[in-house]
Design an enzyme around this catalytic site. Structure first.
Site, PDB file in Angstrom:
ATOM      1  N   HIS A 233       0.833  -1.381   0.012  1.00 20.89           N
ATOM      2  CA  HIS A 233       0.015   0.221  -0.070  1.00 20.89           C
ATOM      3  C   HIS A 233       0.889   1.276  -0.032  1.00 20.89           C
ATOM      4  CE1 HIS A 233      -2.722  -2.817   1.219  1.00 20.89           C
ATOM      5  NE2 HIS A 233      -3.798  -2.203   0.351  1.00 20.89           N
ATOM      6  N   ARG A 376     -15.167   2.228  -1.714  1.00 21.98           N
ATOM      7  CA  ARG A 376     -14.947   0.732  -0.861  1.00 21.98           C
ATOM      8  C   ARG A 376     -14.914   1.185   0.564  1.00 21.98           C
ATOM      9  NH1 ARG A 376      -9.508  -2.254  -1.676  1.00 21.98           N
ATOM     10  NH2 ARG A 376      -8.680  -0.885  -0.163  1.00 21.98           N
ATOM     11  N   GLU A 486     -10.632 -10.494  -4.302  1.00 19.77           N
ATOM     12  CA  GLU A 486      -9.112 -10.303  -3.941  1.00 19.77           C
ATOM     13  C   GLU A 486      -8.521 -11.293  -3.021  1.00 19.77           C
ATOM     14  OE1 GLU A 486      -8.499  -6.736  -2.012  1.00 19.77           O
ATOM     15  OE2 GLU A 486     -10.228  -6.804  -0.852  1.00 19.77           O
ATOM     16  N   ASN A 509      -3.857  -7.328  -6.361  1.00 23.16           N
ATOM     17  CA  ASN A 509      -2.894  -7.136  -5.686  1.00 23.16           C
ATOM     18  C   ASN A 509      -2.891  -8.145  -4.400  1.00 23.16           C
ATOM     19  OD1 ASN A 509      -2.531  -4.672  -7.151  1.00 23.16           O
ATOM     20  ND2 ASN A 509      -3.317  -3.358  -5.467  1.00 23.16           N
ATOM     21  N   ASP A 510      -3.929  -8.015  -3.852  1.00 24.88           N
ATOM     22  CA  ASP A 510      -4.114  -9.254  -2.764  1.00 24.88           C
ATOM     23  C   ASP A 510      -4.309 -10.437  -3.284  1.00 24.88           C
ATOM     24  OD1 ASP A 510      -3.691  -7.888  -0.341  1.00 24.88           O
ATOM     25  OD2 ASP A 510      -5.437  -6.870  -0.769  1.00 24.88           O
ATOM     26  N   CYS A 557      -9.382  -3.636 -10.556  1.00 23.76           N
ATOM     27  CA  CYS A 557      -8.931  -2.405  -9.790  1.00 23.76           C
ATOM     28  C   CYS A 557      -7.482  -2.329  -8.991  1.00 23.76           C
ATOM     29  CB  CYS A 557      -9.962  -1.844  -8.729  1.00 23.76           C
ATOM     30  SG  CYS A 557     -10.237  -2.837  -7.583  1.00 23.76           S
TER      31      CYS A 557
END
Ligand code: PEP
Ligand code: MG
Length: 628
Positions: A233, A376, A486, A509-510, A557
């Site tokens: 992050h 979110r 994710e 990403n996750d 995203c």
């Protein structure tokens, strides 16, 4: 990563060029010494070249000097001390009540520590001594607290006996409570960057996301840190701010000589300290080339994101800090596909209330002038490690220094919100109120099961009923409630989740982190983090196909969406909506305008037959390379 030294020919010229942006480096002049040029290698995290005087960062509390006060101020200073004690007691009291969120063995470990801190804030030697120092020594409250704590700790350490570790721990507890009092007296942010001169290049050991949120990109030229990975992050925020950045550059924090010239190349992943004249000239050329490239891509702003065979692709922006809004406006984004609301909860000591949150969301929704905004809800925890200015985790109420045993697999995202419905409901109410200003969607983070979506929807409906009873105006229809895909669990259950969720946003990403068991923010395993590993691609494919079959809107995203090399593959898998950091939009749009969707589909089909990540990478590079 490594470091190399090159003999320096001539001393560096003063730094006057900022990173691919207009603001020139100002402020402290770079040191002109005979130090040889040193090059550090790290992970390229955010493109652009920064040239400026290098500075490190220090952890608060800032040095407390011996500060005298006039006798007339004794009462006021005493009152400041009492207010800081009351505030510290309140903070610790909150922590104490929220301990029930922790596993039992952690509770058993932390509760006595908090009790010890609370005792020290009572009629203790520390408090009595600090009061006496103010009255008799005529010193400021910070000085009184720090000097009394030093005296107590020194006394503890000299007690005869063989319990060395125990004495050191007690002495550290005294220092810790003194630091809390000083933080409350001085209202310091967790890391302070305000003392850095304009145009500075920041070289740190580590930067947390909450620290990056405090950086002003109009003042800081670039950033490098010894730890960190490309998809963490911290990296996401640095890209969002458009700050040239390199992470995972071991040794950089120790090497910094305040004021010496540093060059950060955020695309090559290098940092040059004390550059030679030759390196400076080359870096200045790169700054100019970067600016020309930006200007050229900027001209794409008004052109449509459409493939050669007429497939319209939706390109939206991710927003992590409100200060990105102007960048988003310039990027030609068709709305915000991921608003990470964590910024509202960072660097503060209390939770933002409904009105404050509603104001923030409304400002953003209004700024998008009718383009949709996907908000979110709070994705707290995991490697985000968000701390307030007091050093506490305000959402979970953990004390400074608390370490969750396995944070990525712990109390994160929707799990935490379902455990703290008060926080969840406040946020949902705020979003609903802001949704009267324009089209809004609500997105749930870190979903792994159907039950979580059902429970979240129940809470959502309860909030709607409460707001209606309150006479609040609500949007009609209500914002759709979607989920992040994710986790591998969510991706593989996507067909079932599609019945409960109104839309999907794939967080690569996750997803890659959990599929490959590789920490997205760690430098040492960064080479293993691979979003085009077949395991990750198959999860994306499964979730996308489930969404398309059930006619649920689906977007990507995660950072993968921002890399134009991956655009053909993602389009080929059937994806038509992407959200990314605003500065990546023109480049991805340029890629889309050169593609045919049917070629992409054939290409994706070929890629999905492969099981070797290296082979897949070679195919991707080959497809991206234009025909000679
Ligand atoms: C993701 O995981 O891909 C994502 C977009 O969420 P975040 O990066 O905020 O965890
Ligand atoms: Mg995520």
């Amino acid at each position: 990563m490594s470091r190399t030294e090159t003999p320096r020919r001539r001393p560096a010229a003063p730094a006057t060029t900022a990173p691919g942006r207009a603001a020139p480096a100002r402020g402290a002049a770079p040191a002109r010494g005979a130090a040889p040029e040193q090059t550090f290698h790290g992970i390229a995290v955010s493109p652009g070249i920064a040239i400026g005087p290098a500075f490190g960062t220090s952890e608060p509390p800032a040095e407390v000097t011996h500060q005298k006060i006039p006798a007339a101020d004794i009462e006021a200073e005493g009152a400041r001390l009492e207010a800081a004690i009351a505030q510290s007691r309140k903070q610790l009291g909150k922590l104490r009540t929220r301990l029930s969120l922790l596993p039992e063995d952690s509770q058993a470990e932390i509760a006595p520590l908090i009790d010890a801190y609370l005792r020290m804030l009572g009629p203790s030697r520390l408090v009595r001594g600090a009061r006496r120092r103010i009255m008799e020594g005529l010193v400021a409250a910070e000085t009184a607290v720090t000097e009394e704590a030093d005296a107590i700790a020194a006394a503890i350490l000299t007690i005869p006996g063989d319990d060395g570790p125990g004495r050191r721990r007690r002495a550290e507890e005294v220092h810790e409570i003194a630091r809390r009092l000083v933080r409350n007296l001085t209202r310091q942010p967790y890391l302070s960057f305000s003392a850095l001169p304009d145009g500075a290049v920041l070289l740190a050991e580590q930067l947390r996301p909450a620290d990056v949120a405090l950086l002003d990109p109009s003042r800081i030229a670039g950033v490098a840190a010894s730890v960190g990975g490309r998809e963490g992050h911290t990296a996401v925020l640095l890209r969002a701010l458009g700050l040239p950045a390199v992470l995972g550059a071991a040794g950089i924090a120790e090497a910094v000589r305040p004021g010496a010239v540093a060059i950060i190349d955020g695309a090559a992943g290098t940092i040059i300290l004390d550059p030679s004249e030759q390196s400076l000239v080359a870096a200045r050329r790169s700054v100019a080339a970067f600016a020309r490239d930006r200007a050229r891509l900027g001209r794409l702003r008004r052109l449509s994101a459409e493939t050669l065979d007429g497939q319209a692709i939706e390109l939206q922006a991710n927003l992590e800090l409100p200060r990105e809004l102007p960048l988003i406006a310039q990027s030609g984004a068709a709305g915000i596909g991921l608003l990470r609301s964590e910024f509202l909860f960072m660097n503060r000591e209390d939770l933002p209330d409904e009105d404050a949150q509603a104001d923030h969301y409304r400002t953003i929704v209004e700024a998008m002038a009718g383009d949709p905004v996907t908000i979110r809800v709070l994705d707290w925890g995991g490697e985000k490690d968000i701390e307030s200015s007091g050093g506490d985790d305000i959402v979970r109420g953990f004390a400074p220094g608390f370490v969750e045993a396995n944070p990525a697999l712990g109390m994160r995202g929707i799990r935490l919100l379902l455990r703290r419905p008060d926080i969840f409901e406040t946020q949902l109410a705020a979003i609903l109120r802001a949704a009267t200003a324009g089209p809004v969607r609500i997105l749930l983070p870190m979903v792994t099961s159907l039950a979580e979506v059902r429970d979240a929807r129940e809470i959502y409906e309860r909030v709607v009923r409460r707001l209606r009873r309150r006479g609040e105006r609500l949007p009609d229809p209500l914002p759709p409630l979607g989920i992040m895909i994710e986790t591998p669990g969510a991706a593989l259950a996507a067909d079932a989740l599609a019945f409960e969720a109104d839309f999907f946003a794939i967080g690569t990403n996750d997803l890659a982190m959990y599929a490959l068991a590789v920490d997205r923010g760690a430098a040492d395993v960064a080479a293993l983090y691979d979003p085009v590993h077949p395991a990750v691609l198959r999860l994306i494919q499964f979730a996308t196909e489930a969404a398309l079959r059930t006619r649920r809107p689906v977007s990507v995203c995660g950072e993968m969406a921002a890399d134009p090399r991956f655009t053909p593959l993602l389009i080929g898998l059937g994806l038509r909506a992407f959200s990314m950091n605003a500065s990546a939009i023109p480049r991805v749009k340029q890629a889309i305008r050169g593609l045919r969707a049917d070629d992409c589909a054939r290409f994706a089909h070929r890629v999905m037959e492969r099981g070797d990540p290296d082979e897949i990478r070679a195919m991707i590079d080959g497809f991206a390379r234009p025909e000679p």
